[in-house]
Design a protein around this motif. Structure first.
Motif, PDB file in Angstrom:
ATOM      1  N   ASN A 178      39.893  25.573  45.710  1.00  0.00           N
ATOM      2  CA  ASN A 178      41.171  26.091  45.245  1.00  0.00           C
ATOM      3  C   ASN A 178      40.992  27.021  44.048  1.00  0.00           C
ATOM      4  N   GLU A 179      40.040  26.664  43.176  1.00  0.00           N
ATOM      5  CA  GLU A 179      39.798  27.489  41.988  1.00  0.00           C
ATOM      6  C   GLU A 179      39.302  28.873  42.387  1.00  0.00           C
ATOM      7  N   ARG A 180      38.404  28.906  43.371  1.00  0.00           N
ATOM      8  CA  ARG A 180      37.877  30.184  43.838  1.00  0.00           C
ATOM      9  C   ARG A 180      38.996  31.027  44.459  1.00  0.00           C
ATOM     10  N   ASP A 237      42.146  30.864  43.649  1.00  0.00           N
ATOM     11  CA  ASP A 237      42.987  31.339  42.546  1.00  0.00           C
ATOM     12  C   ASP A 237      42.373  32.564  41.887  1.00  0.00           C
ATOM     13  N   ARG A 238      41.042  32.523  41.701  1.00  0.00           N
ATOM     14  CA  ARG A 238      40.378  33.660  41.068  1.00  0.00           C
ATOM     15  C   ARG A 238      40.489  34.893  41.940  1.00  0.00           C
ATOM     16  N   LEU A 239      40.322  34.714  43.264  1.00  0.00           N
ATOM     17  CA  LEU A 239      40.427  35.830  44.201  1.00  0.00           C
ATOM     18  C   LEU A 239      41.839  36.403  44.181  1.00  0.00           C
ATOM     19  N   HIS A 240      42.830  35.504  44.137  1.00  0.00           N
ATOM     20  CA  HIS A 240      44.224  35.936  44.107  1.00  0.00           C
ATOM     21  C   HIS A 240      44.516  36.738  42.846  1.00  0.00           C
ATOM     22  N   GLU A 241      43.989  36.267  41.718  1.00  0.00           N
ATOM     23  CA  GLU A 241      44.191  36.971  40.445  1.00  0.00           C
ATOM     24  C   GLU A 241      43.566  38.353  40.502  1.00  0.00           C
ATOM     25  N   GLN A 242      42.370  38.433  41.068  1.00  0.00           N
ATOM     26  CA  GLN A 242      41.677  39.718  41.175  1.00  0.00           C
ATOM     27  C   GLN A 242      42.469  40.681  42.051  1.00  0.00           C
TER      28      GLN A 242
END
Length: 42
Positions: A2-4, A6-11
């Motif tokens: 899930n963290e990965r 979230d990071r992809l979504h933010e990017q």
């Protein structure tokens, strides 16, 4: 996992914001140039 995601979504969000900002800026410049062109042309 899930963290990965979230990071992809933010990017993706940052990339989209930059793209939209660039297009908006480009559109503004084109609009200004079109507005100035008749006066500059003569």
């Amino acid at each position: 996992m899930n963290e990965r995601f979230d990071r992809l979504h933010e990017q993706m969000r940052v990339q989209t914001r930059w793209t939209v900002g660039t297009i908006a800026l480009f559109g503004t410049i084109v609009t200004v140039l079109l507005a100035i062109a008749p006066f500059g042309g003569g």
